[in-house]
Design a protein around this motif. Structure first.
Motif, PDB file in Angstrom:
ATOM      1  N   VAL A   1       0.560  -1.189  -0.096  1.00  0.00           N
ATOM      2  CA  VAL A   1       0.109   0.207  -0.039  1.00  0.00           C
ATOM      3  C   VAL A   1       0.846   1.207  -0.072  1.00  0.00           C
ATOM      4  O   VAL A   1       0.191   2.247   0.191  1.00  0.00           O
ATOM      5  CB  VAL A   1      -1.041  -0.079   1.188  1.00  0.00           C
ATOM      6  CG1 VAL A   1      -1.924  -1.068   1.030  1.00  0.00           C
ATOM      7  CG2 VAL A   1      -0.013  -0.135   2.609  1.00  0.00           C
ATOM      8  N   SER A   2       2.140   1.014  -0.388  1.00  0.00           N
ATOM      9  CA  SER A   2       3.074   2.306  -0.188  1.00  0.00           C
ATOM     10  C   SER A   2       4.253   1.870  -1.456  1.00  0.00           C
ATOM     11  O   SER A   2       4.383   0.767  -1.588  1.00  0.00           O
ATOM     12  CB  SER A   2       3.739   2.466   0.955  1.00  0.00           C
ATOM     13  OG  SER A   2       4.409   1.417   1.216  1.00  0.00           O
ATOM     14  N   SER A   3       4.935   3.183  -1.814  1.00  0.00           N
ATOM     15  CA  SER A   3       5.963   2.870  -2.658  1.00  0.00           C
ATOM     16  C   SER A   3       7.244   2.085  -1.947  1.00  0.00           C
ATOM     17  O   SER A   3       7.729   1.273  -2.786  1.00  0.00           O
ATOM     18  CB  SER A   3       6.287   4.376  -3.145  1.00  0.00           C
ATOM     19  OG  SER A   3       5.535   4.875  -4.038  1.00  0.00           O
ATOM     20  N   ASP A   4       7.324   2.392  -0.699  1.00  0.00           N
ATOM     21  CA  ASP A   4       8.400   1.591   0.110  1.00  0.00           C
ATOM     22  C   ASP A   4       8.216   0.400  -0.106  1.00  0.00           C
ATOM     23  O   ASP A   4       9.302  -0.688  -0.161  1.00  0.00           O
ATOM     24  CB  ASP A   4       8.568   2.286   1.402  1.00  0.00           C
ATOM     25  CG  ASP A   4       9.499   1.584   2.167  1.00  0.00           C
ATOM     26  OD1 ASP A   4      10.577   1.810   1.972  1.00  0.00           O
ATOM     27  OD2 ASP A   4       9.201   0.754   3.146  1.00  0.00           O
ATOM     28  N   VAL A   5       6.838  -0.121   0.458  1.00  0.00           N
ATOM     29  CA  VAL A   5       6.643  -1.602   0.238  1.00  0.00           C
ATOM     30  C   VAL A   5       6.888  -2.267  -1.027  1.00  0.00           C
ATOM     31  O   VAL A   5       7.419  -3.342  -1.181  1.00  0.00           O
ATOM     32  CB  VAL A   5       5.281  -1.813   0.843  1.00  0.00           C
ATOM     33  CG1 VAL A   5       5.188  -3.376   0.909  1.00  0.00           C
ATOM     34  CG2 VAL A   5       5.456  -1.333   2.299  1.00  0.00           C
ATOM     35  N   PHE A   6       6.203  -1.409  -2.057  1.00  0.00           N
ATOM     36  CA  PHE A   6       6.500  -1.786  -3.412  1.00  0.00           C
ATOM     37  C   PHE A   6       7.666  -2.331  -3.902  1.00  0.00           C
ATOM     38  O   PHE A   6       8.081  -3.094  -4.504  1.00  0.00           O
ATOM     39  CB  PHE A   6       5.549  -0.876  -4.357  1.00  0.00           C
ATOM     40  CG  PHE A   6       5.554  -1.141  -5.773  1.00  0.00           C
ATOM     41  CD1 PHE A   6       5.041  -2.229  -6.298  1.00  0.00           C
ATOM     42  CD2 PHE A   6       6.466  -0.371  -6.620  1.00  0.00           C
ATOM     43  CE1 PHE A   6       5.179  -2.712  -7.681  1.00  0.00           C
ATOM     44  CE2 PHE A   6       6.502  -0.702  -8.113  1.00  0.00           C
ATOM     45  CZ  PHE A   6       5.999  -1.725  -8.423  1.00  0.00           C
ATOM     46  N   GLN A   7       8.516  -1.217  -3.620  1.00  0.00           N
ATOM     47  CA  GLN A   7      10.134  -1.321  -3.971  1.00  0.00           C
ATOM     48  C   GLN A   7      10.814  -2.352  -3.515  1.00  0.00           C
ATOM     49  O   GLN A   7      11.634  -3.078  -4.029  1.00  0.00           O
ATOM     50  CB  GLN A   7      10.684   0.138  -3.899  1.00  0.00           C
ATOM     51  CG  GLN A   7      10.311   1.306  -4.801  1.00  0.00           C
ATOM     52  CD  GLN A   7      11.052   2.476  -4.690  1.00  0.00           C
ATOM     53  OE1 GLN A   7      12.226   2.576  -4.151  1.00  0.00           O
ATOM     54  NE2 GLN A   7      10.255   3.646  -4.641  1.00  0.00           N
TER      55      GLN A   7
ATOM     56  N   SER B   1       5.103   6.230  -7.877  1.00  0.00           N
ATOM     57  CA  SER B   1       5.959   7.462  -7.842  1.00  0.00           C
ATOM     58  C   SER B   1       7.135   7.230  -8.996  1.00  0.00           C
ATOM     59  O   SER B   1       6.955   5.922  -9.545  1.00  0.00           O
ATOM     60  CB  SER B   1       6.813   7.565  -6.727  1.00  0.00           C
ATOM     61  OG  SER B   1       7.800   6.417  -6.661  1.00  0.00           O
ATOM     62  N   ALA B   2       7.775   8.208  -9.391  1.00  0.00           N
ATOM     63  CA  ALA B   2       8.775   7.933 -10.440  1.00  0.00           C
ATOM     64  C   ALA B   2       9.955   6.932 -10.236  1.00  0.00           C
ATOM     65  O   ALA B   2      10.230   6.062 -11.092  1.00  0.00           O
ATOM     66  CB  ALA B   2       9.371   9.365 -10.885  1.00  0.00           C
ATOM     67  N   GLU B   3      10.124   7.021  -9.079  1.00  0.00           N
ATOM     68  CA  GLU B   3      11.330   6.116  -8.483  1.00  0.00           C
ATOM     69  C   GLU B   3      10.874   4.681  -8.315  1.00  0.00           C
ATOM     70  O   GLU B   3      11.295   3.799  -8.822  1.00  0.00           O
ATOM     71  CB  GLU B   3      11.562   6.321  -6.966  1.00  0.00           C
ATOM     72  CG  GLU B   3      12.710   5.748  -6.482  1.00  0.00           C
ATOM     73  CD  GLU B   3      13.817   5.663  -7.092  1.00  0.00           C
ATOM     74  OE1 GLU B   3      14.707   4.557  -7.438  1.00  0.00           O
ATOM     75  OE2 GLU B   3      14.259   6.816  -7.532  1.00  0.00           O
ATOM     76  N   ASP B   4       9.370   4.361  -8.208  1.00  0.00           N
ATOM     77  CA  ASP B   4       8.659   3.076  -8.596  1.00  0.00           C
ATOM     78  C   ASP B   4       8.995   2.591  -9.799  1.00  0.00           C
ATOM     79  O   ASP B   4       9.479   1.547 -10.052  1.00  0.00           O
ATOM     80  CB  ASP B   4       7.278   2.958  -8.006  1.00  0.00           C
ATOM     81  CG  ASP B   4       6.845   3.339  -6.734  1.00  0.00           C
ATOM     82  OD1 ASP B   4       7.781   3.207  -5.917  1.00  0.00           O
ATOM     83  OD2 ASP B   4       6.019   4.143  -6.358  1.00  0.00           O
ATOM     84  N   ILE B   5       8.727   3.334 -10.722  1.00  0.00           N
ATOM     85  CA  ILE B   5       8.753   3.238 -12.309  1.00  0.00           C
ATOM     86  C   ILE B   5      10.335   2.933 -12.509  1.00  0.00           C
ATOM     87  O   ILE B   5      10.581   1.825 -13.392  1.00  0.00           O
ATOM     88  CB  ILE B   5       8.219   4.221 -13.096  1.00  0.00           C
ATOM     89  CG1 ILE B   5       6.761   4.340 -12.676  1.00  0.00           C
ATOM     90  CG2 ILE B   5       8.600   3.767 -14.613  1.00  0.00           C
ATOM     91  CD1 ILE B   5       5.697   3.399 -12.876  1.00  0.00           C
ATOM     92  N   ARG B   6      11.147   3.675 -12.187  1.00  0.00           N
ATOM     93  CA  ARG B   6      12.642   3.525 -12.202  1.00  0.00           C
ATOM     94  C   ARG B   6      13.069   2.023 -11.830  1.00  0.00           C
ATOM     95  O   ARG B   6      13.969   1.345 -12.367  1.00  0.00           O
ATOM     96  CB  ARG B   6      13.557   4.450 -11.838  1.00  0.00           C
ATOM     97  CG  ARG B   6      13.580   5.615 -12.526  1.00  0.00           C
ATOM     98  CD  ARG B   6      14.684   6.630 -12.285  1.00  0.00           C
ATOM     99  NE  ARG B   6      14.416   7.192 -10.984  1.00  0.00           N
ATOM    100  CZ  ARG B   6      13.821   8.548 -10.775  1.00  0.00           C
ATOM    101  NH1 ARG B   6      13.422   8.876 -11.792  1.00  0.00           N
ATOM    102  NH2 ARG B   6      13.621   8.978  -9.340  1.00  0.00           N
TER     103      ARG B   6
END
Length: 731
Positions: A196-202, A231-236
């Motif tokens: 549920v967050s970019s941190d966990v997704f990454q 976020s852009a960082e997720d995509i990268r």
């Protein structure tokens, strides 16, 4: 009378002389005859062992040497696991004996326990080893129990001791892919609600193997689930992980960009409104990514449109000054290539009709995959109107008022005037390039590639595809055809040059940006939905409704002799209410005007390697060595300096020595001539205790190409007193 001496030459002696090898004691004369070894056409340039010579002949160079090459373990495993190789070994006991002898030699020179065990498994059970290593390559980043479901527990410990880099290039075994994928799908099904967050997704991305297309789809589904804002960082992170995934194209990776809102472009600062270099930098780095997202999402941005209109105002105002500049005008692009073309024996100019800066990365990747290396990339301003009919003749000839004639005639004249009268070859389509047979005669060939423009004008959504996918297919064919063209040429590869340019860009206008009014005259002026401009005879210009001119400019081209006035729309203003769903051109927006030009060669560019240093490491006062503790989360930083005139991005980092688990990393973009910090968080395993030296490998991307570098530090690895517990126990 002559004194003669007779000696007996056995089959072993003849073999040693013929092959230039040292024959082992276990090989008998009968073996040589039975296996017909003397019939093999095998001669070593340097003396070597018989085992190496025979293995190299039948199995490949990876089976030679005193040590098993760690970088080629995947190749060795896949070779021995092939059914035809197993049959060959069963039928050739001498070859099998050589393999076992070589395995014993490798084991005697191996250091870590895992390497010795791997070599023994490689010789005795290559099929099982291939499957197990495939499981390890796919599941090593996931929770430990996933591997235990598919591999016997006694094998799991062995696999976990093998560094991830060893299996990075391993071809994957089919059955292992199927079983591992089942575990991966169950894992994402179980944890999906928790991401549920970019941190966990990454963290999920970091644990993925990056080698399965289905794995990519599972992560893409998480990005589109709506549980968190991508976020852009997720995509990268996803792009970096899956950049080499088989079956996954650059076009499919590019679709991820639409899932996140790029940073909203700020207008150029102050005097930058009058600076062409500033407009180019703003367009490439800030505007094009955001505008592309706008067109995919249908998002209107009235404030940004004012900036685009300011660009149009500036371009019309400074048009004559810009196009007198050899550095900025597209008409001077081929002239700028002149010295390089004169130094070539064979030059191929690819003139891509209508290549917007938006889709340039797809074209560049296709050429680089075909084996070409980018030497130069710059951006120029296309003349107005941004349309083939008016731009291409001036671009080919270098003359604003070139005499009328076919493109082939213009090319011949240009070559005769500027490029030492070389042979001129005009190619009007991709098939002609594929069929042409170049000779050693100095030649300039021009491919007039029209297909890309046709794709952009079409409504690809109605056909169930995208512009990116269709352009990717086209450009991959172009790259392959160019590589084949070079392969057919008998000349030296370093005497070949590939030059890419386009006549104009294109834009996709949003429905909200269209402005229209009913008029018989405007209906006649804008009969073609692909063209956003209009041509008006000077005598008729005053008869055009004033509300048309209010949407754009009454443009009279300088440098060009003629009796026409052009209507050029301001910003994305579009008169036609029923324009198509594809791209159009003819206006003065940044994506129509600012276009790429590039030079590629078949040989690598001699770029400077970045410099790097460890920062702030704790050191032992007596030895001066850096101190690290095992089984403890450790963070350290490395400063990287980029001495090149182009920016580079660090896309990967690996601890090569000692064995360690990399938990987190921050990989920066390093500007040209600038510095940046790489941060790594890792966990050194017990096997690092007492080891010396820390070796870190970076993978960085520059000009679309990946390169690697290593950084070492003299180090000492000590035990951390933790009262019987390890920080690894913390979840």
């Amino acid at each position: 009378r002559l004194t003669v001496r007779f000696t007996e030459k056995t089959a072993r002696d003849l073999l040693a002389d013929a092959w230039n090898v040292a024959v082992p004691d276990w090989l008998t004369d009968e073996d040589c005859a039975a296996m017909k070894l003397l019939d093999l056409d095998l001669r070593e340039e340097q003396p070597c062992r018989f085992e190496e010579a025979l293995l190299g002949h039948f199995l490949g160079a990876v089976f030679r040497g005193e040590r098993l090459d760690r970088n080629r373990i995947g190749e060795a495993v896949a070779t021995l696991a092939r059914p035809e190789i197993r049959v060959l070994l069963d039928r050739n006991p001498i070859l099998l004996r050589c393999l076992r002898e070589q395995g014993q030699r490798w084991v005697s020179h191996a250091d870590p326990t895992w390497e010795k065990s791997l070599i023994e498994n490689l010789i005795d059970e290559p099929e099982q080893l291939w499957q197990d290593l495939s499981f390890w390559a796919l599941l090593s980043g996931y929770p430990e129990k996933l591997l235990e479901y598919v591999v016997p527990l006694q094998r799991v410990k062995f696999l976990r001791s093998i560094p991830g880099e060893v299996v990075k290039a391993l071809p994957l075994e089919r059955k292992a892919i199927e079983e591992a994928l089942t575990q991966i799908e169950m894992f994402f099904q179980d944890v999906g609600e928790e991401i549920v967050s970019s941190d966990v997704f990454q963290r999920a991305v970091f644990g993925a193997s990056g080698r399965l297309f289905k794995e990519f789809k599972l992560l893409r589904d998480l990005l589109t689930s709506g549980r968190f804002a991508a976020s852009a960082e997720d995509i990268r992170a996803v792009k970096g992980k899956f950049r080499d995934c088989p079956g996954l194209s650059a076009a499919e990776l590019a679709t991820l960009d639409y899932l996140v809102v790029p940073p909203r472009p700020l207008p150029p600062d102050g005097n930058a409104f009058d600076n062409p270099s500033a407009w180019i930098a703003w367009t490439e780095k800030d505007y094009v990514p955001y505008r592309h997202w706008q067109t995919k999402s249908g998002h209107e941005d009235a404030e940004l449109e004012k900036v685009v209109q300011s660009f149009s105002d500036w371009y019309i105002r400074d048009y004559a000054i810009l196009h007198q500049s050899t550095a900025f005008s597209l008409v001077h692009a081929l002239g700028a290539f002149g010295d390089s073309i004169r130094n070539d024996t064979l030059s191929l100019i690819i003139l891509v009709d209508g290549l917007p800066l938006t889709f340039w990365p797809i074209f560049q990747e296709a050429l680089q995959r075909a084996g070409f290396h980018r030497y130069a990339l710059e951006f120029r301003f296309s003349p107005l109107p941004t349309d083939t009919e008016f731009v291409k003749p001036a671009l080919i000839s270098g003359d604003w008022n070139c005499p009328p004639g076919a493109y082939e005639t213009l090319l011949r004249t240009r070559i005769g005037n500027d490029w030492n009268g070389r042979q001129a070859v005009y190619l009007s389509n991709l098939k002609m390039l594929s069929d042409f047979m170049p000779t050693e005669t100095p030649t300039v060939a021009l491919l007039n590639l029209l297909t890309g423009d046709e794709i952009l004008h079409d409504d690809m959504a109605a056909k169930g595809t995208t512009h990116e996918e269709e352009l990717h297919r086209l450009f991959m064919r172009v790259g392959e055809a160019a590589a084949s063209f070079l392969d057919r040429w008998p000349g030296a590869r370093d005497a070949f040059g590939l030059y890419v340019l386009t006549d104009h860009g294109a834009c996709c206008v949003l429905d909200q940006e269209r402005q229209s009014f009913e008029s018989r005259i405007t209906g006649k002026l804008f009969a073609d939905e692909r063209r956003r401009f209009a041509v008006v005879e000077k005598g008729m210009a005053d008869a055009v409704p004033e509300n048309l001119w209010s949407l754009g400019y009454r443009f009279v081209p300088p440098f060009v002799k003629g009796e026409n006035v052009f209507f050029i729309p301001r910003g994305h203003s579009t008169v036609r209410s029923g324009a198509g769903k594809g791209y159009s051109h003819g206006g003065a927006t940044p994506e129509e005007v600012i276009v790429p030009t590039a030079v590629f060669k078949a040989t690598k560019v001699a770029r400077k390697a970045p410099k790097a240093r460890f920062m702030g490491l704790q050191t032992d006062s007596a030895t001066g060595k850096a101190l690290f503790h095992i089984q403890r989360l450790t963070r350290f930083s490395i400063e990287i300096i980029n001495p090149n005139p182009e920016g580079l991005r660090v896309v990967g980092a690996t601890i090569l020595w000692p064995e360690a688990e990399l938990k987190d990393r921050e990989l920066p973009l390093v500007a040209k001539g600038g510095t940046a910090i790489v941060s790594l968080e890792c966990y050194f395993n017990r096997s690092a205790l007492g080891q010396g030296d820390l070796t870190v490998q970076f993978v960085y991307e520059i000009a679309g190409e990946e390169r690697a570098m290593e950084l070492k530090a003299a180090a000492e690895f000590r035990s951390a007193l933790t009262g019987g517990f390890s920080l690894k126990d913390l979840k």
